[in-house]
Enzyme design. Structure first.
Site, PDB file in Angstrom:
ATOM      1  N   GLU A  62      -1.660  -7.973   9.024  1.00  0.00           N
ATOM      2  CA  GLU A  62      -2.504  -8.575   7.994  1.00  0.00           C
ATOM      3  C   GLU A  62      -3.411  -9.666   8.534  1.00  0.00           C
ATOM      4  OE1 GLU A  62       0.710  -7.928   7.664  1.00  0.00           O
ATOM      5  OE2 GLU A  62       0.704  -6.396   6.108  1.00  0.00           O
ATOM      6  N   HIS A 131       7.298  -7.829  -3.252  1.00  0.00           N
ATOM      7  CA  HIS A 131       6.184  -6.917  -3.547  1.00  0.00           C
ATOM      8  C   HIS A 131       5.367  -7.370  -4.741  1.00  0.00           C
ATOM      9  CE1 HIS A 131       8.193  -4.139  -0.792  1.00  0.00           C
ATOM     10  NE2 HIS A 131       7.074  -3.460  -0.756  1.00  0.00           N
TER      11      HIS A 131
HETATM   12  C1  LIG Z   1       3.818  -7.610   5.722  1.00  0.00           C
HETATM   13  C2  LIG Z   1       3.927  -6.235   5.181  1.00  0.00           C
HETATM   14  N1  LIG Z   1       2.875  -5.402   5.283  1.00  0.00           N
HETATM   15  C3  LIG Z   1       2.949  -4.157   4.792  1.00  0.00           C
HETATM   16  C4  LIG Z   1       4.089  -3.707   4.196  1.00  0.00           C
HETATM   17  C5  LIG Z   1       4.174  -2.289   3.657  1.00  0.00           C
HETATM   18  N2  LIG Z   1       5.069  -1.521   4.510  1.00  0.00           N
HETATM   19  C6  LIG Z   1       6.368  -1.392   4.218  1.00  0.00           C
HETATM   20  S1  LIG Z   1       7.196  -0.600   5.412  1.00  0.00           S
HETATM   21  C7  LIG Z   1       5.804  -0.348   6.294  1.00  0.00           C
HETATM   22  C8  LIG Z   1       5.866   0.390   7.594  1.00  0.00           C
HETATM   23  C9  LIG Z   1       6.791  -0.258   8.525  1.00  0.00           C
HETATM   24  O1  LIG Z   1       7.017   0.563   9.618  1.00  0.00           O
HETATM   25  P1  LIG Z   1       8.160   0.230  10.625  1.00  0.00           P
HETATM   26  O2  LIG Z   1       8.229  -1.234  10.868  1.00  0.00           O
HETATM   27  O3  LIG Z   1       7.942   1.103  11.782  1.00  0.00           O
HETATM   28  O4  LIG Z   1       9.502   0.605   9.878  1.00  0.00           O
HETATM   29  P2  LIG Z   1       9.940   2.000   9.280  1.00  0.00           P
HETATM   30  O5  LIG Z   1       9.470   2.023   7.877  1.00  0.00           O
HETATM   31  O6  LIG Z   1       9.363   3.073  10.106  1.00  0.00           O
HETATM   32  O7  LIG Z   1      11.423   1.970   9.334  1.00  0.00           O
HETATM   33  C10 LIG Z   1       4.718  -0.914   5.675  1.00  0.00           C
HETATM   34  C11 LIG Z   1       3.351  -0.893   6.204  1.00  0.00           C
HETATM   35  C12 LIG Z   1       5.154  -4.608   4.088  1.00  0.00           C
HETATM   36  N3  LIG Z   1       6.287  -4.268   3.467  1.00  0.00           N
HETATM   37  N4  LIG Z   1       5.055  -5.855   4.595  1.00  0.00           N
END
Ligand SMILES: Cc1ncc(C[n+]2csc(CCOP(=O)(O)OP(=O)(O)O)c2C)c(N)n1
Lengths: 326, 317
Positions: A62, A131
């Protein structure tokens, strides 16, 4: 007139502005290929039409997304970047609060930063407080930003177009609760000026100042109160910064009573600003104390009965109105 | 060692069946609130890492937390009740599925803000070092989280101060809808460790024993005052990001290929081949897990929802 949702109205505004001005580009997490493909989502179909050079899916970063907007805008591009959920704004906030809002001032008026940050917001999804957290009052506390928070699909389209054409940084809040319900939206190109509030329902007995999703709550309460002979005027702020002071003052002068309704929590909420304005500028017209209907001062809980308790409803508004009208 | 291996198997199978239940329940409209995010296919990471930990060790988890919490010893009934939004849940319905904290088992913070837990792990590890306790912190996060600034600031500070923290990157190939190569230029997140002055270890994230081994080694380094380790567990997310995800971007044959490499089948086959367990043992284990999971669901179903005004409680101490 077309019947579309706020998500689709935003989609149209983005597409039309991108067709009009090639300096407009989009960036954000999952705005091209997302995990929830739905035609009512704001960026649906834009990657297909404009391609990956103008619709940038970003890493989960972000701070860099917001900085991208600041840097690209001073170069003459017109970035429209997305913050997926309002709480994640805090990660982008250094670039927005310390940079986007202040760099023009610091340049002595030499530079400009024509960028838009779209922030999805609103409680009601059961996802909980990381959220859902309406932070509009935070950004409205930052001179140098403009803050827009529409409550109807038609307003969203016209205001987003104005935001994209504005030479200042604009924070544009979209309540996700409004993404899914169709309402009338004019076809084609039109703009709605930033900084102009709108009387959504004229009335004589009491002014309800509100914005975003709470507009629907105001309408429900106004209908019920109408049955009992209480005529509510609903003033939709639409823009929080710059604030349409005149519209608030005029309405309060007319009705002599003011209730402010917002979904965000009470203490430090933007409702306090509206109350202060009325007290400073229309005190002698007030026939009763000013009331606020807001969320309580707690984070948004997840469990359904708790979350329902959090979100202000029409019964609370009806009670507040009656407490000062009768 | 056999006992450890058996325990890994049991824990993984429990996590799998527990989450399969959630998959089933969330198809029923209105049953489970919020966004359901599961770790199906990644159980070896949760079980393997937590298998190397002691009770006093702290874990910091992320949005994909159920496996971590169960492996650390969280009560399945309270966990299920929280997922249902019930007052008997771990967090009285305040959290719901996404940020369940279970301080009773030192699962101190779970955050759904991507990357948000990594600096917190620096803090808990600092406290462990400060108090000279014989305990470490493990921080779980995904490959996507390594794109956040918090990851970089935290690894730098943790290494600088030799903090007793193990950074466990669960690389499940995806960050939301983005494949690894769509969100970062590097092939291995573990490469980043070098830039901060700590060991970076890559391990097969579908091999629970291997995960346990590297975690135990990292834990020893922590306790010896040698500072943090970044462990990258290569694994795969079988289901979508969340249960509403239609997986349009995830190739079907890729999913099938990884399902072939099921971490639970792998260890089960090994245990059978080694004669540690029999087919009958497997059936008996399945039956007993099914009963525990049913119990958890019944407990959650029968528990009351919180009263609305309880929303006002727990904001301050
Ligand atoms: C700061 C933030 N930005 C965006 C999101 C939305 N979001 C939730 S999970 C995710 C992907 C995360 O990927 P990863 O860290 O690889 O974990 P995975 O879901 O693959 O276990 C995103 C973009 C969030 N929860 N928090």
């Amino acid at each position: 007139m077309q019947q579309i949702t706020m998500g689709q109205a935003i989609q149209q505004a983005l597409a039309e502005e991108m067709r009009r001005d090639e300096n407009v580009f989009l960036a954000g997490e999952g705005i091209g290929v997302g995990i929830h493909e739905s035609p009512v989502m704001p960026t649906y179909g834009l990657l297909q039409e404009f391609g990956p050079a103008r619709v940038k899916d970003t890493p989960v970063s972000e701070a860099a997304i917001a900085g991208l907007a600041v840097g690209a805008s001073v170069m003459g591009l017109r970035p429209v970047v997305e913050v997926m959920f309002n709480p994640f704004f805090t990660l982008a906030s250094d670039q927005i609060v310390n940079h986007a809002a202040k760099l023009r001032y610091l340049s002595g008026g030499k530079s400009s930063f024509p960028l838009v940050v779209r922030i999805k917001t609103g409680a009601g999804g059961g996802a909980g407080c990381q959220h859902a957290h309406n932070l509009e009052a935070w950004v409205a506390h930052c001179p140098g930003l403009k803050v827009v928070m529409p409550g109807t699909a038609a307003d969203a389209k016209g205001l987003l177009k104005s935001a994209i054409r504005d030479d200042n940084p604009v924070i544009f809040f979209e309540d996700m609760g409004l993404f899914f319900f169709p309402s009338p939206v004019p076809e084609g190109d039109y703009t709605i000026p930033i900084g102009v509030a709108d009387i959504k329902k004229p009335g004589r007995d009491v002014t309800v100042v509100t914005w975003s999703k709470m507009l629907g709550v105001a309408f429900k309460a106004a209908a019920a109160l109408g049955q009992e002979g209480i005529d509510v005027e609903i003033l939709d702020l639409r823009t929080l910064l710059p604030l349409d002071k005149e519209a608030v003052i005029k309405s309060v002068q007319k009705t002599g009573r003011l209730v402010i309704l917002h979904e965000a929590t009470r203490t430090g909420g933007y409702g306090g600003e509206i109350a202060a304005l009325a007290a400073e500028e229309a005190f002698s017209y007030l026939k009763a104390p000013i009331k606020r209907v807001t969320a309580p001062d707690i984070p948004v809980p997840s469990s359904p009965p708790l979350e329902r308790f959090y979100i202000p409803n029409e019964n609370q508004l009806i009670e507040a109105v009656k407490s000062i009208v009768i | 060692m056999e006992q450890k291996k058996l325990m890994l198997y049991q824990n993984m199978l429990f996590i799998r069946r527990f989450e399969e239940k959630i998959t089933e329940l969330c198809k029923i409209e209105g049953k489970l609130p919020g966004m359901l995010i599961l770790c199906t296919g990644q159980e070896a990471v949760a079980a393997g890492v937590c298998g190397a930990l002691e009770k006093d060790d702290v874990i910091i988890s992320n949005h994909r937390s159920h496996g971590h919490l169960l492996a650390k010893g969280a009560d399945p009934n309270a966990l299920m009740a929280e997922i249902f939004g019930k007052v008997t849940g771990c967090n009285k319905g305040k959290s719901g599925t996404l940020h369940i904290a279970v301080p009773e088992v030192n699962a101190l913070c779970t955050t759904t803000v991507v990357g948000g837990g990594i600096p917190i792990a620096v803090g808990t590890a600092f406290a462990q070092q400060y108090k000279k306790s014989e305990a470490v912190t493990v921080c779980f996060f995904g490959d996507g989280s390594a794109d956040e600034g918090s990851f970089h600031e935290s690894l730098n500070m943790a290494a600088l101060w030799d903090l007793p923290v193990i950074f466990v990157c669960e690389n499940n190939v995806y960050s939301g809808a983005q494949r690894m190569e769509e969100h970062t230029k590097v092939k291995d997140i573990a490469l980043r460790a070098q830039g901060y002055g700590m060991p970076g270890v890559i391990v097969d994230g579908n091999d629970a024993e291997a995960v346990l081994k590297v975690t135990a080694e990292a834990r020893q380094r922590c306790l010896a005052g040698e500072g943090p380790t970044l462990i990258e567990c290569k694994t795969y997310r079988w289901r979508g990001h969340g249960e509403l995800d239609q997986q349009v971007y995830q190739p079907k044959d890729e999913i099938a290929m990884w399902m072939e490499r099921c971490p639970i089948k792998k260890i089960e086959n090994e245990l059978l081949a080694e004669g540690v367990i029999s087919r009958e043992d497997v059936t008996a284990l399945e039956d007993s897990i099914a009963i525990f999971v049913e119990d958890a669901v019944r407990f959650a179903e029968e528990s009351p929802l919180p009263a609305p005004e309880e929303a006002l409680e727990d904001v301050y101490v």
